[in-house]
Design a protein around this motif. Structure first.
Motif, PDB file in Angstrom:
ATOM      1  N   VAL A  78       0.278   4.710   1.343  1.00 12.22           N
ATOM      2  CA  VAL A  78      -0.635   5.375   2.262  1.00 12.22           C
ATOM      3  C   VAL A  78      -0.384   6.884   2.152  1.00 12.22           C
ATOM      4  O   VAL A  78       0.715   7.350   2.443  1.00 12.22           O
ATOM      5  N   TYR A  83       0.827  -1.202   0.000  1.00 18.59           N
ATOM      6  CA  TYR A  83       0.000   0.000   0.000  1.00 18.59           C
ATOM      7  C   TYR A  83       0.861   1.251   0.000  1.00 18.59           C
ATOM      8  O   TYR A  83       1.856   1.328   0.706  1.00 18.59           O
ATOM      9  N   TYR A 109       3.589  10.574   2.365  1.00 19.25           N
ATOM     10  CA  TYR A 109       3.375   9.232   1.827  1.00 19.25           C
ATOM     11  C   TYR A 109       4.213   8.221   2.608  1.00 19.25           C
ATOM     12  O   TYR A 109       5.344   8.511   2.987  1.00 19.25           O
ATOM     13  N   VAL A 127       1.606   2.329  11.191  1.00 15.20           N
ATOM     14  CA  VAL A 127       2.602   1.699  10.333  1.00 15.20           C
ATOM     15  C   VAL A 127       3.805   1.410  11.222  1.00 15.20           C
ATOM     16  O   VAL A 127       4.471   2.327  11.693  1.00 15.20           O
ATOM     17  N   SER A 161     -11.574   8.825   6.070  1.00 18.83           N
ATOM     18  CA  SER A 161     -11.384   8.299   4.719  1.00 18.83           C
ATOM     19  C   SER A 161     -12.725   8.039   4.053  1.00 18.83           C
ATOM     20  O   SER A 161     -13.712   7.770   4.735  1.00 18.83           O
ATOM     21  N   VAL A 164      -6.930  10.186   4.940  1.00 23.14           N
ATOM     22  CA  VAL A 164      -6.009   9.167   4.462  1.00 23.14           C
ATOM     23  C   VAL A 164      -6.607   8.459   3.251  1.00 23.14           C
ATOM     24  O   VAL A 164      -7.825   8.305   3.142  1.00 23.14           O
ATOM     25  N   GLN A 198      -3.515   0.928  -3.778  1.00 25.59           N
ATOM     26  CA  GLN A 198      -2.959  -0.406  -3.978  1.00 25.59           C
ATOM     27  C   GLN A 198      -3.113  -0.770  -5.442  1.00 25.59           C
ATOM     28  O   GLN A 198      -4.164  -0.542  -6.046  1.00 25.59           O
ATOM     29  N   VAL A 258      -4.921  -0.942  10.189  1.00 29.43           N
ATOM     30  CA  VAL A 258      -5.952   0.086  10.197  1.00 29.43           C
ATOM     31  C   VAL A 258      -7.115  -0.423  11.046  1.00 29.43           C
ATOM     32  O   VAL A 258      -7.654  -1.496  10.780  1.00 29.43           O
ATOM     33  N   PHE A 307      -5.718   4.932   0.819  1.00 29.06           N
ATOM     34  CA  PHE A 307      -4.934   3.706   0.716  1.00 29.06           C
ATOM     35  C   PHE A 307      -4.896   3.294  -0.754  1.00 29.06           C
ATOM     36  O   PHE A 307      -5.879   2.801  -1.293  1.00 29.06           O
ATOM     37  N   LEU A 317       1.200  -2.322   7.851  1.00 27.69           N
ATOM     38  CA  LEU A 317       0.045  -1.439   7.992  1.00 27.69           C
ATOM     39  C   LEU A 317      -1.055  -2.122   8.789  1.00 27.69           C
ATOM     40  O   LEU A 317      -1.446  -3.244   8.483  1.00 27.69           O
ATOM     41  N   VAL A 353      -4.618   4.645  12.209  1.00 23.61           N
ATOM     42  CA  VAL A 353      -3.671   4.106  11.243  1.00 23.61           C
ATOM     43  C   VAL A 353      -2.319   3.951  11.936  1.00 23.61           C
ATOM     44  O   VAL A 353      -1.814   4.898  12.524  1.00 23.61           O
ATOM     45  N   ARG A 387      -1.324  10.554   3.419  1.00 25.34           N
ATOM     46  CA  ARG A 387      -1.910  11.256   4.566  1.00 25.34           C
ATOM     47  C   ARG A 387      -1.953  12.753   4.259  1.00 25.34           C
ATOM     48  O   ARG A 387      -0.942  13.360   3.928  1.00 25.34           O
TER      49      ARG A 387
END
Length: 157
Positions: free
Chosen positions: A31, A29, A89, A117, A152, A44, A48, A124, A46, A122, A115, A33
């Protein structure tokens, strides 16, 4: 140093230099922000894409994107008059699936997430409200670049 020990050391160092690949059920991902400057409010997204199979490829994509040359995660951010925001990012591996992102910017974010990391992984977690999420993080030491609350448009599927 013996030949066998030297060979083992070189093999071990070579393994460390390999890009981190996603396990079969993990996805890579990007991510994104968005921090509304002067507030505690974040959004945020996500991203992919199966074309990005390791963290090295994701980080390369960030490098291209910072120069305005997104290769895969092409997106445009629209500034809102009267507000400034910061954009950051992070690349991470995750097992969760998210619904598609509304690119129009017309849909208000309806989901609140914590969130995290950690070690490029990750996690969530849905939260009932933004204030409850912030209170939880503040009691655990506060928000950081790698642990924060955000809204989100994407749902966990």
């Amino acid at each position: 140093m013996t030949g066998a020990l030297a060979a083992a050391l070189v093999t071990g160092l070579a393994a460390l230099a390999q890009p981190v690949l996603a396990e079969q059920d993990e996805k890579v991902y990007l991510v994104a922000r968005f921090d509304l400057d002067g507030t505690t409010y974040n959004q945020v997204v996500f991203f992919q894409d199966d074309a990005v199979s390791d963290l090295k490829g994701c980080k390369r994509e960030i490098m291209y994107g910072r120069n305005g040359n997104w290769q895969i995660y092409s997106h445009i951010t629209n500034a809102v008059r009267g507000f400034t925001y910061s954009l950051s990012y992070t690349c991470a591996l995750g097992r969760q699936d998210f619904s598609g992102w509304d690119k129009s910017g017309q849909v208000n974010p309806t989901h609140t997430y914590e969130v995290v990391v950690r070690d490029e992984s990750l996690q969530v977690t849905p939260r009932n409200s933004y204030s409850a999420c912030l209170n939880r993080l503040r009691s655990a030491g506060g928000e950081t670049a790698k642990q924060y609350c955000a809204r989100s448009t994407q749902a966990i599927q």
